[in-house]
Design a protein around this motif. Sequence first.
Motif, PDB file in Angstrom:
ATOM      1  N   SER A  15      81.494   7.225  62.389  1.00 22.72           N
ATOM      2  CA  SER A  15      80.979   7.091  61.030  1.00 22.72           C
ATOM      3  C   SER A  15      80.013   8.202  60.648  1.00 22.72           C
ATOM      4  CB  SER A  15      80.273   5.739  60.866  1.00 22.72           C
ATOM      5  OG  SER A  15      79.183   5.638  61.762  1.00 22.72           O
ATOM      6  N   GLU A  16      79.619   9.018  61.600  1.00 22.39           N
ATOM      7  CA  GLU A  16      78.619  10.051  61.325  1.00 22.39           C
ATOM      8  C   GLU A  16      79.095  11.400  61.812  1.00 22.39           C
ATOM      9  OE1 GLU A  16      73.896  11.070  62.299  1.00 22.39           O
ATOM     10  OE2 GLU A  16      74.804   9.211  62.985  1.00 22.39           O
ATOM     11  N   THR A  17      78.864  12.415  61.003  1.00 24.03           N
ATOM     12  CA  THR A  17      79.127  13.790  61.405  1.00 24.03           C
ATOM     13  C   THR A  17      77.826  14.573  61.329  1.00 24.03           C
ATOM     14  OG1 THR A  17      79.749  14.372  59.129  1.00 24.03           O
ATOM     15  CG2 THR A  17      81.529  13.779  60.654  1.00 24.03           C
ATOM     16  N   GLY A  18      77.772  15.653  62.076  1.00 26.30           N
ATOM     17  CA  GLY A  18      76.531  16.422  62.126  1.00 26.30           C
ATOM     18  C   GLY A  18      76.768  17.911  62.029  1.00 26.30           C
ATOM     19  N   GLY A  19      76.343  18.509  60.931  1.00 27.16           N
ATOM     20  CA  GLY A  19      76.425  19.959  60.782  1.00 27.16           C
ATOM     21  C   GLY A  19      75.284  20.632  61.513  1.00 27.16           C
ATOM     22  N   ARG A  20      75.574  21.759  62.133  1.00 21.94           N
ATOM     23  CA  ARG A  20      74.563  22.485  62.906  1.00 21.94           C
ATOM     24  C   ARG A  20      74.541  23.961  62.506  1.00 21.94           C
ATOM     25  NH1 ARG A  20      73.589  17.941  63.479  1.00 21.94           N
ATOM     26  NH2 ARG A  20      73.242  16.755  65.406  1.00 21.94           N
ATOM     27  N   TYR A  21      73.318  24.471  62.308  1.00 22.53           N
ATOM     28  CA  TYR A  21      73.111  25.872  61.944  1.00 22.53           C
ATOM     29  C   TYR A  21      71.913  26.386  62.740  1.00 22.53           C
ATOM     30  CZ  TYR A  21      75.712  24.110  57.909  1.00 22.53           C
ATOM     31  OH  TYR A  21      76.636  23.493  57.104  1.00 22.53           O
ATOM     32  N   ASN A  22      72.043  27.593  63.269  1.00 20.27           N
ATOM     33  CA  ASN A  22      70.951  28.173  64.060  1.00 20.27           C
ATOM     34  C   ASN A  22      70.664  29.601  63.596  1.00 20.27           C
ATOM     35  OD1 ASN A  22      72.682  26.449  66.495  1.00 20.27           O
ATOM     36  ND2 ASN A  22      70.559  25.921  66.028  1.00 20.27           N
TER      37      ASN A  22
ATOM     38  N   VAL B  52      66.141  42.894  48.641  1.00 13.74           N
ATOM     39  CA  VAL B  52      67.405  42.175  48.828  1.00 13.74           C
ATOM     40  C   VAL B  52      67.102  40.956  49.684  1.00 13.74           C
ATOM     41  CG1 VAL B  52      69.753  42.269  49.727  1.00 13.74           C
ATOM     42  CG2 VAL B  52      68.737  44.314  48.691  1.00 13.74           C
ATOM     43  N   ALA B  53      67.549  39.783  49.218  1.00  8.57           N
ATOM     44  CA  ALA B  53      67.276  38.540  49.941  1.00  8.57           C
ATOM     45  C   ALA B  53      68.551  37.717  50.048  1.00  8.57           C
ATOM     46  CB  ALA B  53      66.187  37.736  49.233  1.00  8.57           C
ATOM     47  N   TYR B  54      68.593  36.856  51.070  1.00  7.72           N
ATOM     48  CA  TYR B  54      69.748  35.998  51.317  1.00  7.72           C
ATOM     49  C   TYR B  54      69.284  34.550  51.418  1.00  7.72           C
ATOM     50  CZ  TYR B  54      71.841  40.483  52.444  1.00  7.72           C
ATOM     51  OH  TYR B  54      72.273  41.782  52.378  1.00  7.72           O
ATOM     52  N   SER B  55      70.194  33.643  51.105  1.00  3.17           N
ATOM     53  CA  SER B  55      69.831  32.234  51.083  1.00  3.17           C
ATOM     54  C   SER B  55      70.913  31.411  51.770  1.00  3.17           C
ATOM     55  CB  SER B  55      69.650  31.765  49.632  1.00  3.17           C
ATOM     56  OG  SER B  55      69.338  30.394  49.581  1.00  3.17           O
ATOM     57  N   HIS B  56      70.606  30.136  52.003  1.00  2.00           N
ATOM     58  CA  HIS B  56      71.567  29.223  52.604  1.00  2.00           C
ATOM     59  C   HIS B  56      72.380  28.526  51.523  1.00  2.00           C
ATOM     60  CE1 HIS B  56      70.213  29.421  56.788  1.00  2.00           C
ATOM     61  NE2 HIS B  56      68.976  29.444  56.328  1.00  2.00           N
ATOM     62  N   ALA B  57      73.685  28.604  51.604  1.00  4.56           N
ATOM     63  CA  ALA B  57      74.604  27.888  50.711  1.00  4.56           C
ATOM     64  C   ALA B  57      76.007  28.125  51.247  1.00  4.56           C
ATOM     65  CB  ALA B  57      74.482  28.358  49.267  1.00  4.56           C
ATOM     66  N   GLY B  58      76.953  27.333  50.751  1.00  3.82           N
ATOM     67  CA  GLY B  58      78.328  27.502  51.199  1.00  3.82           C
ATOM     68  C   GLY B  58      78.482  27.209  52.670  1.00  3.82           C
TER      69      GLY B  58
ATOM     70  N   GLY C 212      73.176  24.646  53.075  1.00  7.52           N
ATOM     71  CA  GLY C 212      73.171  24.125  51.717  1.00  7.52           C
ATOM     72  C   GLY C 212      73.832  22.762  51.697  1.00  7.52           C
ATOM     73  N   ARG C 213      74.181  22.279  50.514  1.00  9.96           N
ATOM     74  CA  ARG C 213      74.659  20.914  50.414  1.00  9.96           C
ATOM     75  C   ARG C 213      76.179  20.753  50.505  1.00  9.96           C
ATOM     76  NH1 ARG C 213      72.003  19.172  52.795  1.00  9.96           N
ATOM     77  NH2 ARG C 213      69.934  18.322  52.494  1.00  9.96           N
ATOM     78  N   GLY C 214      76.963  21.635  49.891  1.00  8.86           N
ATOM     79  CA  GLY C 214      78.413  21.448  49.866  1.00  8.86           C
ATOM     80  C   GLY C 214      79.033  21.553  51.243  1.00  8.86           C
ATOM     81  N   GLY C 215      79.483  20.435  51.800  1.00  5.44           N
ATOM     82  CA  GLY C 215      80.098  20.438  53.118  1.00  5.44           C
ATOM     83  C   GLY C 215      79.142  20.716  54.246  1.00  5.44           C
ATOM     84  N   ALA C 216      77.842  20.594  54.003  1.00  8.19           N
ATOM     85  CA  ALA C 216      76.864  20.943  55.031  1.00  8.19           C
ATOM     86  C   ALA C 216      76.905  19.996  56.212  1.00  8.19           C
ATOM     87  CB  ALA C 216      75.450  20.961  54.434  1.00  8.19           C
ATOM     88  N   GLY C 217      77.303  18.736  55.973  1.00 11.98           N
ATOM     89  CA  GLY C 217      77.311  17.766  57.060  1.00 11.98           C
ATOM     90  C   GLY C 217      78.670  17.490  57.639  1.00 11.98           C
TER      91      GLY C 217
END
Length: 723
Positions: free
Chosen positions: A108-115, A217-223, A227-232
């Motif tokens: 029932s739970e999935t976990g997205g991971r980013y490092n 020049v800066a970068y952000s978290h998304a996609g 970020g939120r879309g499909g993050a988990g």
Amino acid sequence: MQSAWTANGASGATQNTVPNAFTLVDNLQWVKGNHSMTFGVQMQWLQDNLTSQATYSGILTMGYNANSTANFATGSTSLATNTSGYSYASYLLGAVGGSPSIALQPFSETGGRYNPISPYFQDDWKVTKNLTLNLGLRWDYFPPFKEVLDRWSFLNATGMNPATGTPGVLEFAGHRGADISCNCRTPVHTYWKNFGPRLGFAYQPDPKSVVRGGFAVAYSHAGGVGGRGGAGNGTGQLGFTISATAPAEVTTGASAGPSFYLNNSQYFQSIGLANTAFGGPGYTLPVPQGPSTASLTLNTGNYVSNGKFVTASSAPGYADPYLSGRAPEFVFYSFGIQHAITDTLTASADYVGSQSHFVAPGSSNIRGYWSDQLDPVYLAALGGVAASDGTPILNALATPANVAIAKAAMPGLNIPSVFVNSSTKATIATVLRAFPQYSGVSDTWGQNSANISYNSFQFSLQQRPWHGLSYMVNYTYSKNLGDDGTFRSGFAIPAGAMSNGKSYKMDRIERSYTTISMPQTLSAFGLYQLPFGKGAIGNDHFWVRTLAGGWQLSSIYTYHSGTPLAVTWGGCTAPGQGQCMPDINPAFFGHGSARKNGSWGKGITAKQLGSTIQYIDVNAFSTPATFGNATKTPVYKIGDAPRTAPWGLWGPSAWNMDASLQRAFQLTPERLQLVIRADCSDVFNHNTKGGINTAWGPTSTTFGTVGSASGNRDWQFSARVNF
């Protein structure tokens, strides 16, 4: 039919997202001569744990209809639901209609991971006493999404589907064997060039002036990198779950009855129909098998097998190997001058701009190939071709006869033979899409490819306290352009498909003012200590000090111009395209503005909002050209109206002023103070119009009407004691 209980929001009743962020930052500062240097690194462990439904099944929706309580029609074996039966009565009996199904999930739970890891360097270098340079560089390592146990699947766009022999097949993450998985944790490639230089300077040519400039020049978290879309859950878990489908209800003959009963009453027990289980007595829930070769053809359809048409469902989400790994990129630049006019009055004038790339668009079909649109090349070639019955060939079924007509009109047309059958229910337009074996494709992260530019002139005037007066005035004139919305087509559009006969590169026709663009904004706020009382006018008069002394007046004024209007149309007939748009009416040129009937809202009352008076001339637009009269239903070409601000149409501007009057009374020489205050919002009771109807139609009587109005004066009085 009774509405499903999930209509009230229960589909997300147990959904839960738990983000965790663990951050380690270490900085080393080194001052040497005229240099002040910072060396540092930021390391993060980001988790996005998602629970869609906190159980081992999805949401169960059961419908109740009139079938189970209806009589048979006279002389027929069919149910007469038009004259008998009541869905609520079926509900009271527990007679479940249709063929309900429920998703069974082994987890029932999935976990997205980013490092992510970001080392950086900054040097503040005082070159001379009046010149300082800021030099820096940051590198962002943003690895793409990984699920903690590799429980996700995606569309392999080049792999062959076993059911159709065409490109596009489900594939699993992880090391599950080369036949069903990528043997990798993610198909997305890490982008290694997220270098962010930082350059800035401050120069003081004289004691009263400063010149500043900067670039970064800066970068952000998304996609795909956060970020939120499909993050988990990434692009989805298709293939890990299985659907349990109950027997279908029978609506004819002696065996007519519901799918099953949910009724454990004494009477139902006495007749042997008591049941409390999904599917009824004897129904066995299937067991989720997990990833296997049988999963590869899930949701595949639009072909005929054993004489029966197989219905297609949505494809697994597509994880673009390149774009999914690109972080949103922002380029900032500015140049300005600040000058002290007096010791207390300062003015500044600045140019400020930015460029944004790889950002999320306002529509999901920015890339037509990956959002399952029909390439307008086929529209241009086949839009005016009719099937044997007069139906537009693109809307005709993909039978051998209709496919032959299409190939004759467009030599070299390639339609896989697996989708061509006399028993098909798929249309020519459907089988000409990139992945015809699916009913749709989700471009989960690749759609984050919009571009936006912002350029502005900004002026500021600041008065520090001077004779009881202080204020600040800020004015901005800007231009905000982008290709971040509408998308009538996510492909390059050939001239033959456009109503104006012009061709456009991919998404180029959509580049215009963004829907939130406000070219002019003005804000002013100030405070004035009234010049009466102690140390001012009336200092020697008791009553002046008592009644008029100590008052202060403050006010805030704001103004912004309207946002551009986006005019759309709802009458397009071309299949597989995006947002329907009208044409700019060429016959209207020379009429001047498309506005009419004066300022927005002129001549109407609150009761007339949304009707009565149109403030945009409906004749400024026209229906797009058609591909001819060969078909029974004409197929319209793609409209050419600009995405926003056609004919220079902008929504109503808005302004407002708030004010307050305050005085403090000293109750004791030092400790107690009484403060009374009167606040007024919308001092001038100004009415702001909005809700402009931009849904155009050739005979519309509501297009261009004002739908809302806001703003009213409001007073608030207060008193407090300070001690």
